[in-house]
Scaffold this motif. Structure first.
Motif, short mmCIF file in Angstrom:
data_model
loop_
_atom_site.label_atom_id
_atom_site.label_comp_id
_atom_site.label_asym_id
_atom_site.label_seq_id
_atom_site.Cartn_x
_atom_site.Cartn_y
_atom_site.Cartn_z
N LYS A 92 49.96 13.91 90.36
CA LYS A 92 50.42 15.30 90.32
C LYS A 92 51.95 15.35 90.30
CE LYS A 92 46.41 17.21 92.75
NZ LYS A 92 45.94 17.93 93.96
N ILE A 93 52.57 14.49 91.10
CA ILE A 93 54.04 14.42 91.11
C ILE A 93 54.55 13.99 89.74
CG2 ILE A 93 56.04 13.23 92.08
CD1 ILE A 93 54.53 13.09 94.74
N HIS A 94 53.82 13.04 89.13
CA HIS A 94 54.25 12.54 87.83
C HIS A 94 54.14 13.64 86.76
CE1 HIS A 94 55.44 8.99 85.56
NE2 HIS A 94 54.67 9.44 84.55
N LEU A 95 53.09 14.43 86.83
CA LEU A 95 52.97 15.57 85.92
C LEU A 95 54.11 16.57 86.14
CD1 LEU A 95 49.10 16.24 86.00
CD2 LEU A 95 50.44 15.36 84.08
N GLU A 96 54.45 16.74 87.39
CA GLU A 96 55.59 17.61 87.73
C GLU A 96 56.88 17.07 87.13
OE1 GLU A 96 57.83 19.35 91.74
OE2 GLU A 96 55.84 18.40 91.91
N LEU A 97 57.02 15.73 87.20
CA LEU A 97 58.21 15.10 86.62
C LEU A 97 58.25 15.27 85.10
CD1 LEU A 97 58.39 11.79 88.69
CD2 LEU A 97 60.05 13.67 88.71
N GLU A 98 57.11 15.20 84.46
CA GLU A 98 57.08 15.40 83.01
C GLU A 98 57.51 16.83 82.65
OE1 GLU A 98 53.15 14.32 81.85
OE2 GLU A 98 53.58 12.16 81.80
N GLY A 99 57.09 17.81 83.46
CA GLY A 99 57.52 19.18 83.23
C GLY A 99 59.02 19.33 83.44
N ILE A 100 59.52 18.64 84.49
CA ILE A 100 60.97 18.67 84.75
C ILE A 100 61.72 18.03 83.58
CG2 ILE A 100 62.80 17.82 86.26
CD1 ILE A 100 60.81 18.03 88.59
N GLN A 101 61.13 16.93 83.04
CA GLN A 101 61.76 16.24 81.91
C GLN A 101 61.89 17.16 80.69
OE1 GLN A 101 62.76 12.54 81.45
NE2 GLN A 101 63.89 13.93 80.12
N LYS A 102 60.86 17.93 80.40
CA LYS A 102 60.91 18.86 79.28
C LYS A 102 61.99 19.92 79.50
CE LYS A 102 56.04 18.40 77.93
NZ LYS A 102 54.73 19.10 77.79
N ASN A 103 62.05 20.44 80.69
CA ASN A 103 63.06 21.44 81.03
C ASN A 103 64.46 20.85 80.89
OD1 ASN A 103 64.26 23.82 81.92
ND2 ASN A 103 63.96 23.34 84.09
N LEU A 104 64.62 19.61 81.37
CA LEU A 104 65.92 18.94 81.29
C LEU A 104 66.32 18.70 79.83
CD1 LEU A 104 68.33 17.54 82.58
CD2 LEU A 104 66.95 15.45 82.76
N ASN A 105 65.35 18.33 79.00
CA ASN A 105 65.66 18.11 77.57
C ASN A 105 66.17 19.39 76.92
OD1 ASN A 105 64.85 15.45 77.77
ND2 ASN A 105 62.76 15.83 76.99
N THR A 106 65.55 20.54 77.28
CA THR A 106 65.99 21.81 76.71
C THR A 106 67.41 22.15 77.16
OG1 THR A 106 63.70 22.63 76.72
CG2 THR A 106 65.46 24.27 76.57
N VAL A 107 67.66 21.99 78.45
CA VAL A 107 69.00 22.28 78.99
C VAL A 107 70.03 21.31 78.41
CG1 VAL A 107 70.40 22.42 81.07
CG2 VAL A 107 68.04 23.26 81.10
N THR A 108 69.63 20.04 78.25
CA THR A 108 70.55 19.03 77.70
C THR A 108 70.95 19.37 76.28
OG1 THR A 108 69.58 17.30 79.08
CG2 THR A 108 70.81 16.59 77.13
N GLU A 109 70.01 19.81 75.47
CA GLU A 109 70.29 20.17 74.08
C GLU A 109 71.31 21.31 74.02
OE1 GLU A 109 67.92 21.65 70.03
OE2 GLU A 109 66.83 21.22 71.89
N LYS A 110 71.13 22.31 74.85
CA LYS A 110 72.07 23.43 74.87
C LYS A 110 73.43 22.99 75.41
CE LYS A 110 68.44 26.90 75.57
NZ LYS A 110 67.90 27.94 76.49
N THR A 111 73.37 22.14 76.41
CA THR A 111 74.61 21.67 77.03
C THR A 111 75.45 20.85 76.06
OG1 THR A 111 73.59 21.63 79.21
CG2 THR A 111 75.57 20.30 78.91
N GLU A 112 74.81 20.00 75.28
CA GLU A 112 75.53 19.16 74.32
C GLU A 112 76.24 19.99 73.26
OE1 GLU A 112 76.21 16.16 74.55
OE2 GLU A 112 74.76 15.30 75.93
N LYS A 113 75.63 21.11 72.87
CA LYS A 113 76.28 21.98 71.89
C LYS A 113 77.56 22.57 72.46
CE LYS A 113 72.07 23.38 69.42
NZ LYS A 113 71.19 24.52 69.06
#
Length: 285
Positions: free
Chosen positions: A226-247
């Motif tokens: 369950k924690i790992h699934l939570e981490l995967e969700g956090i990873q997706k959120n981080l990828n979205t924020v990272t893409e915006k941040t890099e711009k």
């Protein structure tokens, strides 16, 4: 003055003043009276003399020609002065306009951001005023032709376009600055979520199995999934924020919050990799 009497040989005699002889020349002072004119002799005596005694000679051609030449020269000088004055009137706004355009074109976004809005608005007002004055004053100037006005109009438009781009970039930069601070907050929130996942995973690793090792192991494995699934969700959120941040970080003009954003992104990405790897190893073991 006494009455004039006609003398011999066609002469008029003034008993107390002058004698008017045929062929004498006099200077006419006043001929406002039809019958008597006021004249002055070569010796300087003045008298009123019957106008019939005189013949007004024709105009002196040489004197008239000299007067005409003087008038022509005077008019030429007046025209030259007027033209020079017109030229100077067009030169002054031209100099001021070039100074204004050079100043505006020298602005970078960083410099423009540091200016007081009242200051750059005043400079733009001066630029517009000097441009209008030049276009008006240069119409009759010999220093500037039609091509010069066309070229200056082109330079003026380029200058105002540069200002408009700076103004738009400034407004956009203010919006980007707000977004930058929002991304910093989001990254901090993600890092807090990662720390929570990391803490729960480490607790499972360190906590010993007591009564039912096999059952407790299955339960911990289920909880970690369950924690790992939570981490995967956090990873997706981080990828979205990272893409915006890099711009935002890739923008030519760096924002004041950009160093903080870069630091938060690096820390959060490292934290994500570390916690995700820890969870993966735990599940594999």
């Amino acid at each position: 003055m006494g009455q004039f009497h006609r003398g011999s040989a066609g002469e008029w005699i003034a008993p107390t003043d002058i004698t008017v002889n045929k062929g004498d020349e006099y200077i006419l002072l006043n001929n406002s009276q039809p019958k008597k004119w006021k004249v002055v002799t070569t010796s300087g005596n003045e008298a009123l003399v019957p106008s019939v005694c005189f013949i007004v000679p024709p105009s002196n051609k040489e004197a008239l020609d000299a007067i005409s030449r003087l008038e022509s020269s005077h008019q030429t000088i007046v025209n030259m002065w007027h033209q020079l004055h017109t030229n100077m009137q067009s030169l002054l706004p031209w100099l001021c306009l070039h100074r204004d355009m050079q100043q505006v074109r020298s602005w970078t976004l960083l410099m423009f951001r540091s200016l007081n809005p009242e200051d750059y608005k005043q400079i733009l007002s001066n630029l517009e005023r000097h441009y209008q004055e030049f276009m008006r004053q240069s119409q009759d100037s010999q220093m500037f032709g039609a091509d010069d006005r066309i070229q200056l109009e082109r330079e003026y438009k380029l200058t105002t376009q540069h200002y408009e781009k700076l103004l738009q970039s400034l407004e956009r930069g203010e919006q980007d600055e707000v977004s930058c601070k929002q991304y910093v907050t989001q990254l901090k929130d993600i890092r807090l979520q990662l720390e929570s996942c990391e803490k729960r995973t480490i607790n499972k690793i360190r906590q010993p199995l007591v009564k039912d090792p096999l059952g407790e192991c299955k339960q911990r494995l289920s909880e970690q999934q369950k924690i790992h699934l939570e981490l995967e969700g956090i990873q997706k959120n981080l990828n979205t924020v990272t893409e915006k941040t890099e711009k935002v970080l890739a923008m030519p003009e760096q924002l004041s919050s950009a160093p903080t954003l870069r630091s938060e992104l690096d820390l959060t990405s490292q934290k994500m990799d570390r916690v995700y790897s820890l969870s993966t190893i735990y599940l594999e073991k």
